[in-house]
Design a protein around this motif. Structure first.
Motif, PDB file in Angstrom:
ATOM      1  N   SER A 179      85.584 -14.013 -27.088  1.00 28.52           N
ATOM      2  CA  SER A 179      84.351 -14.691 -27.515  1.00 28.52           C
ATOM      3  C   SER A 179      83.148 -14.381 -26.633  1.00 28.52           C
ATOM      4  CB  SER A 179      84.571 -16.204 -27.549  1.00 28.52           C
ATOM      5  OG  SER A 179      84.926 -16.702 -26.264  1.00 28.52           O
ATOM      6  N   ASN A 180      83.183 -13.272 -25.910  1.00 29.24           N
ATOM      7  CA  ASN A 180      82.070 -12.975 -25.006  1.00 29.24           C
ATOM      8  C   ASN A 180      80.735 -12.847 -25.729  1.00 29.24           C
ATOM      9  OD1 ASN A 180      84.414 -11.382 -23.108  1.00 29.24           O
ATOM     10  ND2 ASN A 180      82.911 -12.659 -22.085  1.00 29.24           N
ATOM     11  N   LEU A 181      80.737 -12.276 -26.921  1.00 31.12           N
ATOM     12  CA  LEU A 181      79.476 -12.119 -27.646  1.00 31.12           C
ATOM     13  C   LEU A 181      78.946 -13.463 -28.134  1.00 31.12           C
ATOM     14  CD1 LEU A 181      80.268  -8.828 -29.575  1.00 31.12           C
ATOM     15  CD2 LEU A 181      78.685  -9.119 -27.661  1.00 31.12           C
ATOM     16  N   ALA A 182      79.851 -14.379 -28.458  1.00 33.64           N
ATOM     17  CA  ALA A 182      79.424 -15.733 -28.797  1.00 33.64           C
ATOM     18  C   ALA A 182      78.796 -16.407 -27.583  1.00 33.64           C
ATOM     19  CB  ALA A 182      80.607 -16.550 -29.300  1.00 33.64           C
ATOM     20  N   THR A 183      79.398 -16.185 -26.414  1.00 34.51           N
ATOM     21  CA  THR A 183      78.834 -16.744 -25.184  1.00 34.51           C
ATOM     22  C   THR A 183      77.466 -16.152 -24.892  1.00 34.51           C
ATOM     23  OG1 THR A 183      81.055 -17.068 -24.292  1.00 34.51           O
ATOM     24  CG2 THR A 183      79.246 -17.092 -22.721  1.00 34.51           C
ATOM     25  N   ALA A 184      77.322 -14.843 -25.106  1.00 38.16           N
ATOM     26  CA  ALA A 184      76.026 -14.203 -24.911  1.00 38.16           C
ATOM     27  C   ALA A 184      74.969 -14.837 -25.810  1.00 38.16           C
ATOM     28  CB  ALA A 184      76.132 -12.707 -25.181  1.00 38.16           C
ATOM     29  N   ARG A 185      75.368 -15.136 -27.037  1.00 37.06           N
ATOM     30  CA  ARG A 185      74.425 -15.771 -27.984  1.00 37.06           C
ATOM     31  C   ARG A 185      74.050 -17.173 -27.505  1.00 37.06           C
ATOM     32  NH1 ARG A 185      71.256 -17.883 -30.700  1.00 37.06           N
ATOM     33  NH2 ARG A 185      70.882 -17.660 -32.955  1.00 37.06           N
ATOM     34  N   ALA A 186      75.017 -17.917 -26.983  1.00 37.70           N
ATOM     35  CA  ALA A 186      74.727 -19.245 -26.444  1.00 37.70           C
ATOM     36  C   ALA A 186      73.802 -19.144 -25.230  1.00 37.70           C
ATOM     37  CB  ALA A 186      76.020 -19.959 -26.070  1.00 37.70           C
ATOM     38  N   ASN A 187      74.021 -18.141 -24.399  1.00 39.50           N
ATOM     39  CA  ASN A 187      73.151 -17.931 -23.241  1.00 39.50           C
ATOM     40  C   ASN A 187      71.724 -17.620 -23.684  1.00 39.50           C
ATOM     41  OD1 ASN A 187      75.701 -16.205 -21.267  1.00 39.50           O
ATOM     42  ND2 ASN A 187      75.342 -18.378 -21.600  1.00 39.50           N
ATOM     43  N   LEU A 188      71.586 -16.889 -24.786  1.00 39.44           N
ATOM     44  CA  LEU A 188      70.251 -16.614 -25.325  1.00 39.44           C
ATOM     45  C   LEU A 188      69.572 -17.913 -25.753  1.00 39.44           C
ATOM     46  CD1 LEU A 188      68.279 -14.305 -26.070  1.00 39.44           C
ATOM     47  CD2 LEU A 188      69.290 -14.329 -28.355  1.00 39.44           C
ATOM     48  N   ASP A 189      70.337 -18.801 -26.402  1.00 40.86           N
ATOM     49  CA  ASP A 189      69.798 -20.113 -26.753  1.00 40.86           C
ATOM     50  C   ASP A 189      69.340 -20.861 -25.500  1.00 40.86           C
ATOM     51  OD1 ASP A 189      70.310 -19.727 -29.444  1.00 40.86           O
ATOM     52  OD2 ASP A 189      72.214 -20.819 -29.408  1.00 40.86           O
ATOM     53  N   GLY A 190      70.149 -20.786 -24.442  1.00 49.67           N
ATOM     54  CA  GLY A 190      69.795 -21.462 -23.204  1.00 49.67           C
ATOM     55  C   GLY A 190      68.517 -20.916 -22.590  1.00 49.67           C
ATOM     56  N   THR A 191      68.345 -19.603 -22.666  1.00 47.58           N
ATOM     57  CA  THR A 191      67.116 -18.980 -22.162  1.00 47.58           C
ATOM     58  C   THR A 191      65.909 -19.473 -22.936  1.00 47.58           C
ATOM     59  OG1 THR A 191      68.326 -17.009 -21.463  1.00 47.58           O
ATOM     60  CG2 THR A 191      65.952 -16.786 -21.782  1.00 47.58           C
ATOM     61  N   ARG A 192      66.039 -19.560 -24.241  1.00 46.60           N
ATOM     62  CA  ARG A 192      64.918 -20.044 -25.067  1.00 46.60           C
ATOM     63  C   ARG A 192      64.536 -21.476 -24.696  1.00 46.60           C
ATOM     64  NH1 ARG A 192      63.341 -17.117 -29.544  1.00 46.60           N
ATOM     65  NH2 ARG A 192      64.765 -15.553 -30.424  1.00 46.60           N
ATOM     66  N   GLN A 193      65.527 -22.295 -24.368  1.00 45.60           N
ATOM     67  CA  GLN A 193      65.229 -23.675 -23.991  1.00 45.60           C
ATOM     68  C   GLN A 193      64.383 -23.727 -22.719  1.00 45.60           C
ATOM     69  OE1 GLN A 193      65.679 -26.540 -25.506  1.00 45.60           O
ATOM     70  NE2 GLN A 193      66.738 -25.657 -27.279  1.00 45.60           N
ATOM     71  N   VAL A 194      64.703 -22.879 -21.760  1.00 43.04           N
ATOM     72  CA  VAL A 194      63.904 -22.839 -20.523  1.00 43.04           C
ATOM     73  C   VAL A 194      62.499 -22.332 -20.823  1.00 43.04           C
ATOM     74  CG1 VAL A 194      63.737 -21.925 -18.191  1.00 43.04           C
ATOM     75  CG2 VAL A 194      65.977 -22.448 -19.150  1.00 43.04           C
ATOM     76  N   LEU A 195      62.406 -21.254 -21.580  1.00 43.23           N
ATOM     77  CA  LEU A 195      61.105 -20.654 -21.868  1.00 43.23           C
ATOM     78  C   LEU A 195      60.211 -21.598 -22.667  1.00 43.23           C
ATOM     79  CD1 LEU A 195      62.158 -17.006 -22.764  1.00 43.23           C
ATOM     80  CD2 LEU A 195      61.007 -17.788 -20.687  1.00 43.23           C
ATOM     81  N   SER A 196      60.801 -22.396 -23.536  1.00 49.21           N
ATOM     82  CA  SER A 196      59.981 -23.315 -24.323  1.00 49.21           C
ATOM     83  C   SER A 196      59.258 -24.308 -23.421  1.00 49.21           C
ATOM     84  CB  SER A 196      60.853 -24.052 -25.347  1.00 49.21           C
ATOM     85  OG  SER A 196      61.725 -24.978 -24.716  1.00 49.21           O
ATOM     86  N   ARG A 197      59.852 -24.645 -22.296  1.00 49.44           N
ATOM     87  CA  ARG A 197      59.221 -25.577 -21.373  1.00 49.44           C
ATOM     88  C   ARG A 197      58.244 -24.888 -20.430  1.00 49.44           C
ATOM     89  NH1 ARG A 197      63.555 -27.196 -23.796  1.00 49.44           N
ATOM     90  NH2 ARG A 197      63.842 -29.436 -24.095  1.00 49.44           N
ATOM     91  N   LEU A 198      58.446 -23.613 -20.192  1.00 54.25           N
ATOM     92  CA  LEU A 198      57.523 -22.859 -19.333  1.00 54.25           C
ATOM     93  C   LEU A 198      56.359 -22.265 -20.113  1.00 54.25           C
ATOM     94  CD1 LEU A 198      60.101 -20.917 -17.133  1.00 54.25           C
ATOM     95  CD2 LEU A 198      58.716 -22.882 -16.447  1.00 54.25           C
ATOM     96  N   ARG A 199      56.421 -22.307 -21.427  1.00 54.09           N
ATOM     97  CA  ARG A 199      55.419 -21.620 -22.253  1.00 54.09           C
ATOM     98  C   ARG A 199      53.980 -22.031 -21.936  1.00 54.09           C
ATOM     99  NH1 ARG A 199      55.549 -18.315 -26.589  1.00 54.09           N
ATOM    100  NH2 ARG A 199      57.825 -18.385 -26.462  1.00 54.09           N
ATOM    101  N   PRO A 200      53.671 -23.320 -21.720  1.00 57.39           N
ATOM    102  CA  PRO A 200      52.272 -23.643 -21.396  1.00 57.39           C
ATOM    103  C   PRO A 200      51.755 -22.919 -20.158  1.00 57.39           C
ATOM    104  CG  PRO A 200      53.474 -25.630 -21.994  1.00 57.39           C
ATOM    105  CD  PRO A 200      54.500 -24.537 -21.858  1.00 57.39           C
ATOM    106  N   LEU A 201      52.629 -22.663 -19.189  1.00 55.60           N
ATOM    107  CA  LEU A 201      52.214 -21.931 -17.993  1.00 55.60           C
ATOM    108  C   LEU A 201      52.110 -20.441 -18.266  1.00 55.60           C
ATOM    109  CD1 LEU A 201      54.459 -23.713 -15.324  1.00 55.60           C
ATOM    110  CD2 LEU A 201      52.054 -24.151 -15.830  1.00 55.60           C
TER     111      LEU A 201
END
Length: 402
Positions: free
Chosen positions: A311-333
């Motif tokens: 399931s490594n590719l599924a994990t990679a996809r979940a990690n991508l979701d996690g990255t988006r969550q961080v970026l959504s909060r940093l976007r104003p900066l």
């Protein structure tokens, strides 16, 4: 914060290098600044290869730039003081930063390459144990300067960090719920159901990627690998999701998996219940946005964390979701600092499409079943994204100015 133990997921996450951090931000396809990894001992000869030797010290910070001409210029930053220092090249009026080198040791010289053009510049020297010192202002009357970015302070990062921390708390509640279902499957001896329920629980945890360091020792109990364990997968300290994964996909009985499942549920419940008292470091948020996918390339796309589920590719996809969550909060900066933010968004979408192409209903293609072209595509798209996210890490690295 506790130091991570060998075998935990959090050992993957690296803090910003103390000896080599440069403002190498891809804005509009142009590198903001480039600095080599190594340091050279001794003072560089003035004018060598057209370089300007810039002194780094409290008394003569920034001296040595005597020919302010436009174009790509390399500065030999020589630390003549008795302590380490970091150096910024900035606009003294707007404080926009055009280049940065950290961790210049005493008596060593580091290079900084920057495109300079019409405008004002000054070097700022920030010793480790003293106040910042700004050198003389240098003015250039022609040419186009390279990209610059307004510095981010720790105060700027507090609101996004608090927002992200609340989101993690909600996510932990979901992980506990899904893991409780997994534990019930194992306790009831239904290992087929356990194999189906293991992945959703694991992926929900993986999406919380920027918080792993704040999880401390709990992460070893939740998502540890057998790395560094004397007896590998048979070691008594091998625990958590990957311990259960190994058992589920290697024929272990439900009797053997009940204790690991109970331990996993207990560790997650404890982490969820204590999370409200945990404080994430706001200064690390931008760095984590980069490292989530950097570690994905290093560990998931190489299969180093596959214990049988494929399931490594599924994990990679979940990690991508996690990255988006961080970026959504940093976007104003980032909106006012990262000119190629639309390009980053496009790369995120491209990576998502690529990974989604390996999903087939509830299942995912195992790494060893990818064609060479598919492997190269996945490596390429995520590798390109990691490079862009390095810009986010640098732009969101708070600068010390006093």
């Amino acid at each position: 914060m506790p130091l991570p133990r060998l075998g935990t997921r959090s050992v993957r996450l690296r803090t910003a290098p103390a000896v080599f951090v440069v403002l190498a931000v891809a804005l509009g396809g142009t590198l903001l600044a480039v600095s080599p990894d190594g340091a050279r001992h001794g003072k560089a000869s003035a004018g060598a290869s057209g370089h300007a030797v810039i002194e780094v010290s409290e008394s003569r910070c920034g001296s040595g730039w005597t020919r302010p001409e436009p174009g790509v210029r390399t500065f030999d930053l020589h630390n003549s003081s008795d302590g380490a220092a970091e150096v910024y090249l900035e606009d003294p009026d707007s404080h926009a930063v055009y280049g940065e080198v950290e961790g210049i040791a005493p008596g060593t010289t580091r290079q900084l390459t920057v495109r300079v053009g019409k405008g004002s510049y000054a070097f700022e020297c920030v010793p480790d144990d003293a106040d910042a010192v700004t050198g003389p202002t240098v003015r250039i009357t022609s040419g186009q300067r390279g990209p610059g970015a307004a510095p981010v302070s720790e105060h700027d990062l507090i609101p996004p960090a608090l927002s992200y921390q609340k989101w993690v708390g909600d996510g932990l509640a979901d992980v506990v719920r899904l893991t409780t279902r997994l534990q019930r499957d194992i306790d009831g001896g239904d290992l087929a159901a356990a194999r189906s329920d293991w992945l959703p629980a694991h992926l929900e945890y993986e999406r919380l990627g920027a918080a792993y360091d704040a999880f401390g020792d709990a992460d070893a109990q939740i998502n540890g690998t057998d790395a560094g364990l004397a007896d590998g997968v048979r070691d008594k300290d091998f625990a958590g999701f990957h311990r259960i994964e190994y058992g589920l996909w290697h024929g272990e009985s439900s009797d053997g998996l009940r204790a690991p499942a109970a331990a996993l549920a207990k560790a997650l419940t404890g982490l969820r219940d204590s999370w409200a008292q945990t404080r994430m470091d706001p200064a690390q948020l931008g760095l984590r946005a980069h490292e989530i996918l950097e570690n994905t390339v290093q560990f998931e796309l190489t299969g180093r964390t596959d214990y049988g589920s494929g399931s490594n590719l599924a994990t990679a996809r979940a990690n991508l979701d996690g990255t988006r969550q961080v970026l959504s909060r940093l976007r104003p900066l980032l909106t006012t600092r990262y000119a190629d933010l639309p390009g980053l968004d496009q790369e995120l979408d491209r990576a998502q499409r690529t990974l989604d192409g390996f999903r087939h209903g509830p299942g995912w293609t195992p790494l060893d079943q990818l064609s060479r072209a598919q492997r190269e595509q996945a490596d390429s798209v995520l590798g390109d994204l990691v490079e862009r996210l390095a810009s986010v890490a640098t732009l969101c690295d708070p600068r010390r100015t006093v």
